[in-house]
Design a protein around this motif. Structure first.
Motif, PDB file in Angstrom:
ATOM      1  N   ALA A  33       5.722 -28.248  -5.859  1.00 49.81           N
ATOM      2  CA  ALA A  33       6.532 -29.371  -5.373  1.00 49.81           C
ATOM      3  C   ALA A  33       7.980 -28.940  -5.185  1.00 49.81           C
ATOM      4  N   GLU A  34       8.501 -28.150  -6.117  1.00 48.24           N
ATOM      5  CA  GLU A  34       9.882 -27.674  -6.002  1.00 48.24           C
ATOM      6  C   GLU A  34      10.024 -26.682  -4.850  1.00 48.24           C
ATOM      7  N   THR A  35       9.039 -25.804  -4.685  1.00 45.36           N
ATOM      8  CA  THR A  35       9.061 -24.851  -3.580  1.00 45.36           C
ATOM      9  C   THR A  35       9.136 -25.582  -2.249  1.00 45.36           C
ATOM     10  N   LEU A  36       8.314 -26.596  -2.097  1.00 47.93           N
ATOM     11  CA  LEU A  36       8.297 -27.365  -0.851  1.00 47.93           C
ATOM     12  C   LEU A  36       9.653 -28.031  -0.608  1.00 47.93           C
ATOM     13  N   GLN A  37      10.262 -28.538  -1.665  1.00 47.59           N
ATOM     14  CA  GLN A  37      11.571 -29.185  -1.536  1.00 47.59           C
ATOM     15  C   GLN A  37      12.613 -28.202  -1.001  1.00 47.59           C
ATOM     16  N   ASP A 134       9.529 -16.787   9.816  1.00 48.65           N
ATOM     17  CA  ASP A 134      10.483 -15.715  10.118  1.00 48.65           C
ATOM     18  C   ASP A 134      11.899 -16.256  10.003  1.00 48.65           C
ATOM     19  N   ASP A 135      12.486 -16.254   8.821  1.00 46.51           N
ATOM     20  CA  ASP A 135      12.045 -15.608   7.601  1.00 46.51           C
ATOM     21  C   ASP A 135      12.360 -16.518   6.424  1.00 46.51           C
ATOM     22  N   LYS A 136      12.383 -17.842   6.680  1.00 47.95           N
ATOM     23  CA  LYS A 136      12.756 -18.764   5.614  1.00 47.95           C
ATOM     24  C   LYS A 136      11.642 -18.944   4.589  1.00 47.95           C
ATOM     25  N   ASP A 137      10.438 -18.496   4.929  1.00 55.60           N
ATOM     26  CA  ASP A 137       9.382 -18.443   3.920  1.00 55.60           C
ATOM     27  C   ASP A 137       9.756 -17.451   2.826  1.00 55.60           C
ATOM     28  N   ASN A 138      10.199 -16.245   3.235  1.00 54.59           N
ATOM     29  CA  ASN A 138      10.614 -15.249   2.250  1.00 54.59           C
ATOM     30  C   ASN A 138      11.863 -15.697   1.496  1.00 54.59           C
ATOM     31  N   ALA A 140      12.723 -18.793   0.672  1.00 59.37           N
ATOM     32  CA  ALA A 140      12.325 -19.784  -0.333  1.00 59.37           C
ATOM     33  C   ALA A 140      11.523 -19.154  -1.461  1.00 59.37           C
ATOM     34  N   ILE A 141      10.636 -18.231  -1.127  1.00 52.22           N
ATOM     35  CA  ILE A 141       9.800 -17.595  -2.148  1.00 52.22           C
ATOM     36  C   ILE A 141      10.647 -16.740  -3.078  1.00 52.22           C
TER      37      ILE A 141
END
Length: 470
Positions: A33-37, A134-138, A140-141
């Motif tokens: 839930a926090e990751t998604l936020q 590309d590349d906001k997944d990385n 956030a992770i």
């Protein structure tokens, strides 16, 4: 020993191993839930490059990290394009681990988007928006990995550094170039994890994990043809357009030398092991030199990505010249996108190209534009690659293929400084790219499931590399 007793012993050994494992177990539903936020928050910020304006994401990251008591520094050549460096300190027993991601994205044409490009819209298990893969997944992770490390209090043998950099999409002077030239001590590490890899899924079935261990080097070349200007009613053998057309055809037809390195050799060896027999034969042929050229020709027509992986490639992409239909121009030019193998001798390559064109009316020039430095591939026999491979097997249950990217990433700057860099990424459906849902597309999206699984994978890899051993 009976099968039942053997099974009991195995279960006992696994239980003992888990009990001895010092790594903490996060509350994954709360973490998701926090990751998604955080992910939705940064996707909703327009950091298109051009024009470039990464400050909103940089400020957000700084605030979140600082609130958790994590050491944060900001470095900027342009105040609107800052780079964020966060550090969790270890014992120093091992050199640092760098987690890198870029906060800028390519620009957009809003008229072509079904869902607004900065909405982070959720639908049918996907999140849509520019930068989602590309590349906001990385970004956030890596943010969540730093937060979990800090909250868990797990002892570290390495410093873990998070670099959220600006300018990767064509403005490296504000990001990685600036950091390497002016602030390298802040990001120096033994290993780096960044973008460039991923896990391939086809038809809902996971196929393999891809880890980028090297990349081709971009070079921009111009072919300039010169001739006599004249009236279009009197054709001339010196017509610069004709000479340029023949030169373009010559370089496009030129089959440059096929050459494998440690990465591409391992890629085709491992791909052959998991492929149907008719495909495996082609991969084996490449490994054996492909004397007939049949496998290379098959790749050129059917799998151009593989064809580009095994040679320095040439793509003529821009032609300019002429200004009236009844005037023979005295000068025309074409711009070539040349992606060189990491060990390519470009001076020798240009000499070969001159011979292939074989026309004194053609001049080959180097065109301006940002390239990347050449560097040897990252080694496969390292603690980092082994940890990534183990993580892919643990979380996705598939083989790992070391891969040479045909595109460019900022890891090239770090490899040149001696850092062993590895490109990783989330699970991607192979069907998404051709359907217009991939990186740089007009409907860029990521599976929510893939985002959360990527965090668990990243978390385990970072712990394997940085957590103190009992």
């Amino acid at each position: 020993m009976t099968f039942l007793r053997a099974g009991g012993v195995l279960a006992l050994l696994l239980a003992v191993a888990r009990a001895a494992d010092p790594r903490p177990l996060p509350d994954w539903p709360a973490v998701e839930a926090e990751t998604l936020q955080h992910f939705q928050a940064i996707v909703r910020m327009d950091t298109s490059d051009p024009p470039g304006g990464e400050k909103p994401v940089a400020d957000y990251l700084r605030e979140v990290l600082t609130a958790e008591g994590i050491e944060v520094k900001v470095f900027a050549l342009d105040p609107n394009r800052p780079n964020v460096v966060a550090r969790l300190r270890g014992t120093g027993k091992k050199p640092p681990l760098l987690l890198m991601a870029h906060t800028d994205t390519v620009n957009i044409d809003p008229k072509k988007w079904t869902h607004p490009p900065f909405s982070a819209h959720r639908e049918d298990g996907f999140i849509y928006g520019r930068g989602t893969v590309d590349d906001k997944d990385n970004v956030a992770i890596n943010l969540m990995t730093m937060l979990l490390l800090k909250r868990s209090g797990v002892p570290l043998d390495r410093d873990v550094i998070f670099l959220a950099e600006a300018g990767e999409e064509g403005s490296v002077q504000f990001g990685i170039e600036f950091m390497v030239e002016k602030h390298f001590d802040e990001i120096a590490a033994e290993f780096c994890l960044a973008e460039g890899g991923g896990v391939r899924r086809t038809g809902g079935k996971v196929q393999y994990g891809s880890v980028q261990t090297t990349e081709k080097i971009p070079n921009r070349l111009r072919l300039v043809a010169r001739g006599v200007a004249g009236h279009g009613s009197v054709p001339l053998r010196s017509n610069a357009v004709v000479h340029l057309a023949k030169a373009i055809a010559a370089v496009a037809d030129w089959r440059t030398e096929m050459r494998l390195n440690e990465t591409t050799r391992a890629f085709f060896e491992r791909l052959a092991a998991i492929s149907p027999p008719e495909e495996a034969v082609r991969y084996q042929s490449i490994l054996q030199g492909d004397e007939s050229g049949a496998a290379q020709e098959y790749f050129a027509v059917n799998v151009p990505f593989y064809n580009s992986m095994i040679r320095t490639s040439i793509s003529p992409n821009i032609i300019t010249g002429g200004y009236r239909v009844n005037v023979i121009p005295s000068e025309v030019e074409a711009t070539l996108d040349v992606r060189a193998l990491p060990d390519e001798d470009m001076a020798a390559f240009l000499e070969q190209m001159t011979k292939v064109i074989n026309d004194p009316a053609i001049e080959i020039q180097r065109a301006p534009g940002h390239s990347r430095p050449g560097a040897p591939p990252s080694r496969l026999n390292t603690e980092a690659f082994e940890a990534i491979e183990a993580g892919i097997r643990r979380h996705y249950g598939v083989i790992t293929l070391p891969t040479m990217s045909t595109g460019a990433t900022d890891m090239a700057y770090l490899r040149q400084k001696g850092i062993q860099c590895f490109g990783i990424g989330p699970m991607i459906d192979s069907e998404d790219g051709p359907r217009g849902f991939g990186a740089h597309s007009d409907q860029e999206r990521i599976l929510e499931e893939a985002l959360h699984l990527f965090l668990k994978f990243n978390w385990d890899v970072v712990l394997d590399l940085a957590a103190a051993r009992p």
